[in-house]
Design an enzyme around this catalytic site. Structure first.
Site, PDB file in Angstrom:
ATOM      1  N   ASN A  12       0.759  -1.321  -0.043  1.00 55.13           N
ATOM      2  CA  ASN A  12      -0.066   0.084  -0.110  1.00 55.13           C
ATOM      3  C   ASN A  12       1.003   1.379  -0.067  1.00 55.13           C
ATOM      4  OD1 ASN A  12      -1.954   2.088   0.516  1.00 55.13           O
ATOM      5  ND2 ASN A  12      -2.331   1.401   2.572  1.00 55.13           N
ATOM      6  N   LYS A  14      -0.055   4.440  -0.295  1.00 56.51           N
ATOM      7  CA  LYS A  14      -0.474   5.623   0.491  1.00 56.51           C
ATOM      8  C   LYS A  14      -0.403   6.698  -0.647  1.00 56.51           C
ATOM      9  CE  LYS A  14      -0.051   3.396   4.685  1.00 56.51           C
ATOM     10  NZ  LYS A  14      -0.123   3.218   6.030  1.00 56.51           N
ATOM     11  N   HIS A 108      -9.265   1.043   5.364  1.00 52.11           N
ATOM     12  CA  HIS A 108      -7.952   1.193   6.117  1.00 52.11           C
ATOM     13  C   HIS A 108      -8.192   2.050   7.333  1.00 52.11           C
ATOM     14  CE1 HIS A 108      -3.952   2.469   6.691  1.00 52.11           C
ATOM     15  NE2 HIS A 108      -3.692   1.207   5.984  1.00 52.11           N
ATOM     16  N   GLU A 110      -6.669   4.460   8.050  1.00 50.91           N
ATOM     17  CA  GLU A 110      -6.171   6.026   8.002  1.00 50.91           C
ATOM     18  C   GLU A 110      -7.684   6.644   7.042  1.00 50.91           C
ATOM     19  OE1 GLU A 110      -2.653   5.388   5.476  1.00 50.91           O
ATOM     20  OE2 GLU A 110      -1.733   4.792   7.511  1.00 50.91           O
ATOM     21  N   GLU A 180      -5.001  -5.479  10.742  1.00 51.36           N
ATOM     22  CA  GLU A 180      -4.149  -4.180  10.831  1.00 51.36           C
ATOM     23  C   GLU A 180      -4.388  -3.481  12.185  1.00 51.36           C
ATOM     24  OE1 GLU A 180      -2.198  -3.077   6.825  1.00 51.36           O
ATOM     25  OE2 GLU A 180      -3.913  -1.941   7.118  1.00 51.36           O
ATOM     26  N   GLY A 186       2.639   1.859  10.830  1.00 47.89           N
ATOM     27  CA  GLY A 186       3.984   2.964  10.465  1.00 47.89           C
ATOM     28  C   GLY A 186       4.576   3.309  12.029  1.00 47.89           C
ATOM     29  N   SER A 225       3.775  -2.502  10.280  1.00 43.95           N
ATOM     30  CA  SER A 225       5.326  -2.716  10.377  1.00 43.95           C
ATOM     31  C   SER A 225       5.744  -4.077  10.123  1.00 43.95           C
ATOM     32  CB  SER A 225       5.480  -2.217  11.936  1.00 43.95           C
ATOM     33  OG  SER A 225       5.103  -1.030  12.378  1.00 43.95           O
ATOM     34  N   GLY A 246       3.010  -1.355   4.232  1.00 43.70           N
ATOM     35  CA  GLY A 246       2.916   0.150   4.004  1.00 43.70           C
ATOM     36  C   GLY A 246       4.259   0.558   3.662  1.00 43.70           C
TER      37      GLY A 246
END
Ligand code: PGA
Length: 268
Positions: A12, A14, A108, A110, A180, A186, A225, A246
């Site tokens: 991903n 982003k 997701h 985010e 996740e 992250g 991560s 990510g």
């Protein structure tokens, strides 16, 4: 993971990498992964670049080396909740399918956090994807506070059941779930193998309850991560069928290294 299920290694990007960088990434990844993908038919590698790059990436991947049977999959990072109409700024599932996009990431953390996307809207997105035959990667995961309060299982099962509420059980559209934990995204702090396995087993049980045998056999990916260094341990867990990556997916070499680790486990 069980060899009976498909393994997916998905990147991903982003809001990183423009169209030219995505084209270069795809070229490097396709070349590096050619052997892996040819040898292991149930290993799928995919990237979710900016939507702007999807069309060109779809055209380009057909020219890249690699088995036509198992090309790099292309994912959208987001999709509209409506099929079509007066919804400024949105991209429909049918439009994505038309340009050769294979799957869409839905829910997701985010999107949930920064754009206020809630379960009812996410369920609509899943439904339009099912209708357009655009595969779905439904993301679920608890916050640190929810985990500290011991509510992680409850939160994740709620996100899963609500998100899939409108996914027809007879649908042939591919459906994957990505667990996740928000606190692992992250942050450099991955869930432990035990924490992840426990949640994956729970998700699998619930998928079986919702969709029977087909649900029970779905691939469940871990995200948060993931790097080549922790991928080996994680992918050995019984219910972890690959990764949504990510940061480490932005560099084709580190992304490929994760796929390599998974392939070693699959072929052993
Ligand atoms: P990360 O992101 O690998 O950078 O933690 C994972 C994700 O957001 O899917």
């Amino acid at each position: 993971m069980s060899a009976a299920r498909d393994c997916w290694i998905l990147g991903n990007f982003k809001q990183n990498l423009g169209c030219a960088a995505v084209a270069e990434h795809l070229q490097a990844l396709s070349a590096a992964s050619q052997e892996l993908r040819q040898r292991l038919e149930n290993l799928h590698i995919g990237i979710a670049p900016t939507s702007l790059a999807l069309d060109r990436a779809a055209a380009r991947r057909s020219q890249c080396e690699g088995s036509p049977k198992n090309p790099v999959r292309l994912l959208a990072q987001n999709v509209a909740a409506q099929e079509e109409g007066a919804f400024t700024g949105e991209i429909g599932a049918g439009m994505l399918r038309e340009i050769g996009c294979d799957l869409a990431i839905i829910g997701h953390s985010e999107r949930r956090k920064y754009y206020g996307e809630q379960d009812a809207l996410l369920a609509q997105k899943v439904a339009v994807c099912a209708k357009a035959q655009l595969g779905v990667v439904l993301c679920v995961g608890e916050s640190l506070q929810e985990r500290d309060e011991g509510r992680h299982a409850q939160v994740v099962i709620q996100q899963l059941t609500a998100g899939l509420a409108q996914f027809p059980s007879e649908s042939s559209t591919p459906l994957l779930v990505a667990y996740e934990p928000v606190w692992a995204i992250g942050t450099g702090r991955s869930a432990s193998v035990q924490q992840a396995q426990e949640m994956h087993a729970l998700i699998r049980e619930e998928l079986g309850r919702l969709q029977g045998e087909r649900g029970h056999g779905r691939s469940i990916l871990y995200g948060g991560s993931v790097k080549a260094g922790n991928a080996a341990q994680l992918v050995r867990a019984a219910d972890i069928d690959g990764f949504l990556v990510g940061g480490a997916s932005l560099d084709p070499t580190s992304f490929h290294a994760i796929a390599q680790v998974a392939s070693e486990h699959l072929s052993s």
